[in-house]
Write a protein that holds these residues in place. Structure first.
Motif, PDB file in Angstrom:
ATOM      1  N   SER A  88       0.832  -1.196   0.000  1.00 53.78           N
ATOM      2  CA  SER A  88       0.000   0.000   0.000  1.00 53.78           C
ATOM      3  C   SER A  88       0.873   1.255   0.000  1.00 53.78           C
ATOM      4  N   ASP A  89       0.263   2.406  -0.301  1.00 57.68           N
ATOM      5  CA  ASP A  89       0.992   3.674  -0.222  1.00 57.68           C
ATOM      6  C   ASP A  89       1.569   3.861   1.170  1.00 57.68           C
ATOM      7  N   GLU A  90       0.796   3.485   2.197  1.00 59.51           N
ATOM      8  CA  GLU A  90       1.238   3.658   3.579  1.00 59.51           C
ATOM      9  C   GLU A  90       2.442   2.783   3.885  1.00 59.51           C
ATOM     10  N   ASP A  91       2.415   1.518   3.403  1.00 62.05           N
ATOM     11  CA  ASP A  91       3.554   0.621   3.632  1.00 62.05           C
ATOM     12  C   ASP A  91       4.824   1.181   2.999  1.00 62.05           C
ATOM     13  N   ILE A  92       4.694   1.683   1.785  1.00 58.36           N
ATOM     14  CA  ILE A  92       5.865   2.205   1.075  1.00 58.36           C
ATOM     15  C   ILE A  92       6.362   3.493   1.732  1.00 58.36           C
ATOM     16  N   ALA A  93       5.426   4.334   2.199  1.00 60.71           N
ATOM     17  CA  ALA A  93       5.824   5.566   2.881  1.00 60.71           C
ATOM     18  C   ALA A  93       6.584   5.249   4.162  1.00 60.71           C
ATOM     19  N   THR A  94       6.186   4.147   4.843  1.00 59.09           N
ATOM     20  CA  THR A  94       6.851   3.760   6.091  1.00 59.09           C
ATOM     21  C   THR A  94       8.305   3.387   5.848  1.00 59.09           C
ATOM     22  N   LEU A  95       8.609   2.815   4.678  1.00 60.16           N
ATOM     23  CA  LEU A  95       9.998   2.475   4.356  1.00 60.16           C
ATOM     24  C   LEU A  95      10.875   3.711   4.288  1.00 60.16           C
ATOM     25  N   GLY A  96      10.301   4.817   3.797  1.00 56.98           N
ATOM     26  CA  GLY A  96      10.984   6.101   3.836  1.00 56.98           C
ATOM     27  C   GLY A  96      12.231   6.178   2.996  1.00 56.98           C
ATOM     28  N   SER A  97      13.229   6.907   3.515  1.00 58.17           N
ATOM     29  CA  SER A  97      14.480   7.163   2.804  1.00 58.17           C
ATOM     30  C   SER A  97      15.451   5.996   2.965  1.00 58.17           C
TER      31      SER A  97
END
Length: 231
Positions: A88-97
């Motif tokens: 999900s967008d949220e999962d990918i955002a959690t991975l971050g930089s």
């Protein structure tokens, strides 16, 4: 970025030279849709994805490369990951930089390892472990239906030789063993014969063994006439 799906150049200027980035391509092959994320941020969505990205015919899956001399810039690859689900967008955002520890460094690195989950295990207990069927790892599905389950050793390394598969017992279909995607397998008994997971354990050290499992049972579970078995 570049796509042959009719969009050409994508998000020019997104990447900074001489700096690591965490790049995610999320491909829904059934709909032909590609989304691109950089450092957890969606920078391009609904890109038409050409078949050759994933169809495997006549060539197997290929992701990183360029077949045109003079068009590929030099660079470094620190890590590469592949999931068999659409994050999900949220999962990918959690991975971050980027993180020097790896792509999934924001997650528990010992999540599939029993020895990491229970650091107080004795050396004898660690040496005696044959296989750990951990719901967080090794489950393959079609939709939510479980196809198979590969166990891991105490450090979280897969043991393909002890894979178990969804097997018929009675007249019901495979969907009666399902997976929620986050660690829980559900066995549904329709009353006309259910399903079970079948495979082979290999333990050359002894003919004695101990089986233990973590289970949650419904109030109307038919323990009077049936139960849960490990053969």
């Amino acid at each position: 970025f570049w796509s042959n799906g009719g969009t050409g150049n994508i998000a020019a200027g997104t990447l900074t030279l001489n700096q690591f980035h965490r790049i995610v391509y999320r491909l829904d092959y059934l709909t032909g849709d590609l989304d691109i994320f950089v450092d957890g941020t969606l920078i391009a969505d609904s890109i038409t994805a050409p078949d050759y990205i994933y169809d495997g015919d006549p060539n197997p899956f290929a992701f990183l490369g360029d077949n045109t001399p003079g068009e590929t810039g030099s660079g470094q690859l620190a890590a590469f990951g592949f999931t068999n689900t659409l994050l999900s967008d949220e999962d990918i955002a959690t991975l971050g930089s980027p993180d020097a520890a790896g792509i999934f460094s924001g997650q528990d690195q010992t999540e599939s390892g029993l020895f990491g989950d229970i650091p107080g295990l004795s050396a004898e207990a660690k040496a005696s472990l044959v296989a750990h069927y951990d719901g967080r790892a090794g489950v393959t599905t079609t939709g939510s239906t479980v196809d198979s389950w590969i166990p891991v050793d105490g450090s979280g390394t897969a043991i393909p030789g002890m894979e178990v598969t969804n097997t018929q017992h009675g007249t019901v279909d495979a969907s009666h063993i399902s997976y929620d995607g986050s660690g829980r397998l559900t066995f549904t008994d329709p009353g006309s014969g259910g399903r079970y997971l079948e495979g082979s354990l290999a333990n050359s050290a002894s003919t004695d063994f101990t089986v233990f499992w973590l289970g949650h049972y419904e109030a109307d579970a038919p323990f009077a006439t049936s139960g849960n078995y490990a053969y």
